[in-house]
Design an enzyme around this catalytic site. Structure first.
Site, PDB file in Angstrom:
ATOM      1  N   LYS A  74     105.212 -19.729  11.814  1.00 14.27           N
ATOM      2  CA  LYS A  74     105.175 -19.006  11.156  1.00 14.27           C
ATOM      3  C   LYS A  74     103.941 -18.564  11.182  1.00 14.27           C
ATOM      4  O   LYS A  74     102.491 -19.762  11.417  1.00 14.27           O
ATOM      5  CB  LYS A  74     105.602 -19.989  10.018  1.00 14.27           C
ATOM      6  N   SER A 149     109.584 -19.587   1.630  1.00 14.25           N
ATOM      7  CA  SER A 149     108.319 -18.448   2.466  1.00 14.25           C
ATOM      8  C   SER A 149     108.503 -18.291   3.909  1.00 14.25           C
ATOM      9  O   SER A 149     107.845 -17.515   4.781  1.00 14.25           O
ATOM     10  CB  SER A 149     107.216 -18.882   2.170  1.00 14.25           C
ATOM     11  N   SER A 173     110.175 -24.064   1.620  1.00 19.56           N
ATOM     12  CA  SER A 173     110.471 -22.870   2.524  1.00 19.56           C
ATOM     13  C   SER A 173     110.826 -22.609   3.590  1.00 19.56           C
ATOM     14  O   SER A 173     111.334 -22.041   4.541  1.00 19.56           O
ATOM     15  CB  SER A 173     108.865 -22.479   2.597  1.00 19.56           C
TER      16      SER A 173
HETATM   17  N1  GLN Z   1     109.045 -20.720  -3.213  1.00 17.79           N
HETATM   18  C1  GLN Z   1     108.434 -21.943  -3.703  1.00 17.79           C
HETATM   19  C2  GLN Z   1     107.471 -21.601  -4.468  1.00 17.79           C
HETATM   20  O1  GLN Z   1     107.207 -21.014  -4.145  1.00 17.79           O
HETATM   21  C3  GLN Z   1     108.234 -23.084  -2.373  1.00 17.79           C
HETATM   22  C4  GLN Z   1     107.453 -22.395  -1.116  1.00 17.79           C
HETATM   23  C5  GLN Z   1     107.252 -23.269  -0.373  1.00 17.79           C
HETATM   24  O2  GLN Z   1     107.633 -24.151   0.022  1.00 17.79           O
HETATM   25  N2  GLN Z   1     105.953 -22.430   0.626  1.00 17.79           N
HETATM   26  O3  GLN Z   1     105.795 -23.172  -4.486  1.00 17.79           O
END
Ligand code: GLN
Length: 466
Positions: A74, A149, A173
């Site tokens: 990532k 994400s 994410s």
């Molecule tokens: N969707 C959640 C957020 O936007 C989790 C994102 C993540 O785990 N990086 O905070």
């Protein structure tokens, strides 16, 4: 699904395939793909490493299990000399000056990084649309989002463009995109894997973890990247998760689930029905199932977003065009900061920075930030109490199936609410695995802290009965 890593290892050792051909094949698939999963291809590095593996095999030397296995990263992890953009305009031209611990451990084991993967910028999002590289398209239906994400990573694994990928999970994410693309994704206990070299989103819940096509591959990668790291004070020493811990017999006697998750207004009728049918199948196998009381989804989501926004506002304050990012000059220093930051951050990141600074500001912090901290403590105590009664907690990954591309951008609040089932376990620092069956977007298996073994065991058991 059987271990892809072991299968490829056998093919390499028996010279059925060469590592160079393997890597070339994956690079070609990544290059041609139309799912927007790629931020940066690591062709020259990958081919150079593949050549070395082939030379070793030709000389009759033994190779390790992960040696020559192509994997994705990532684009929030540092890899020295390679761009790390966090899918943001801010870091579009940033080159990593060092390598993240988790990635270094994989390099040391001989695995080959082949791609920096698209994601929501700075981890901000649940759909991988908040990126300068174009929305990530779902592996199963390209009209839908890839999830976020770590969307690029989950899609690459699902399409077999990478054998496994390393994602980051702050509030879901890894688990959510794994569910949206029907693969496995593990968020470990907070501190099992070093965060050194991961661009910080919300440091108190940020976790590193693997996405793969089998439970065994999750185990192999987890064992390689876990461990205490002097560069991350929150890490702890851990034992190896043994192969027989992934055996078919379940040592799990009692499974819990949260009635508030199932009764929530947000859950789709299909997800609810398939989740309850799964619970029924578990009962039929003689395992005790306990319905547990828990916080409502809106409490979990507001607590998580209050803290995550506060932490990200603080973490991202270092990006002002001085040390990092493209500086845009104004009439004075203050203006330069303001222009640089407003031009370079996305709408979603700005929303969070503004919200986070508000939460932390004098006059508001007692009212909002401290209250969220208190709620987080209550959530953690509830988990401790629950795990005295049950061995694992089972839950859906998301309330509904992935939205169409474009929908989440129009309605950020709906996007935040789609994280209802993942964020609580992040606040509790608990290990949670997404498996690709049980509901349309999979199931989460959660255990008490440091109980990854139990989770993998139960995942194998569920694989056999579902
Ligand atoms: N969707 C959640 C957020 O936007 C989790 C994102 C993540 O785990 N990086 O905070």
């Amino acid at each position: 699904m059987k271990s892809k890593i072991k299968e490829i290892h056998q093919q390499l050792v028996s010279k059925e395939i060469s590592c160079t051909n393997l890597v070339q094949g994956k690079l070609k698939l990544l290059k041609q793909n139309t799912h927007n999963t790629v931020n940066y291809l690591l062709d020259s590095l990958a081919l150079e490493l593949a050549k070395k593996v082939d030379e070793k095999i030709a000389k009759g030397e033994t190779i390790g299990l992960l040696e020559g296995i192509p994997f994705g990263v990532k684009d929030v992890f540092m890899l020295q000399g390679i761009p790390t953009t966090a899918s943001s305009k801010f870091l579009k031209n940033y080159k990593s000056s060092y390598t993240a611990t988790a990635i270094q451990k994989l390099l040391d084991a001989g695995a080959i990084p082949i791609v920096k993967e698209n994601c929501d910028s700075f981890g901000h999002g649940s759909s991988s649309e908040n990126t300068i590289f174009g929305a990530v398209k779902n592996a199963l239906n390209p009209a839908l989002v890839g999830g976020g994400s770590s969307g690029g990573s989950a899609v690459n694994v699902a399409k077999e463009y990478t054998v496994f990928s390393i994602g980051g999970d702050t509030g879901g994410s890894i688990r959510q995109p794994a569910g949206y693309n029907k693969v496995y994704g593990l968020k470990p206990t907070y501190g099992l894997i070093s965060r050194y070299g991961l661009i910080a989103y919300a440091s108190s819940t940020d976790c590193v973890g693997p996405i793969a096509t089998s439970i065994e591959d999750i185990r192999i990668v987890l064992n390689t990247i876990r461990g205490k790291d002097v560069r991350d004070q929150t890490t702890y020493a851990s034992d190896e998760i043994l192969a027989d811990s992934s055996s078919r017999t379940s040592t799990i006697k009692t499974v819990g689930y949260y009635s508030s998750f199932v009764k929530s207004d947000a859950i789709s009728p299909e997800t609810k029905a398939s989740f309850l049918a799964t619970i029924q199948k578990i009962k039929e196998k003689g395992i005790k199932v306990k319905e547990l009381d828990f916080f409502n989804a809106d409490v979990l989501v507001s607590t998580y977003y209050t803290l995550a926004m506060a932490e990200t506002a603080s973490n991202l304050s270092r990006l002002d065009g001085t040390n990092y990012g493209k500086r845009i000059d104004g009439d004075n220093l203050k203006e330069s900061y303001a222009i640089t930051r407003s031009e370079n951050f996305s709408e979603e990141s700005k929303r969070r920075i503004v919200g986070g600074n508000q939460v932390l500001s004098q006059g508001f912090s007692d009212e909002i930030y401290i209250k969220a901290q208190r709620l987080r403590n209550q959530i953690s105590s509830r988990f401790s109490k629950d795990f005295l009664e049950v061995d694992v907690v089972l839950s859906p990954v998301t309330p509904a199936t992935p939205p169409k591309i474009g929908e989440s951008l129009k309605n950020p609040l709906a996007m935040y609410l789609s994280d209802a089932y993942t964020v609580g376990f992040s606040l509790g620092e608990l290990p949670t695995l997404t498996i690709p069956n049980g509901t349309e977007t999979g199931l989460q298996i959660t255990a008490d802290k440091k109980n990854e073994t139990q989770i993998l065991q139960f995942a194998n058991f569920l694989n056999d009965i579902l």
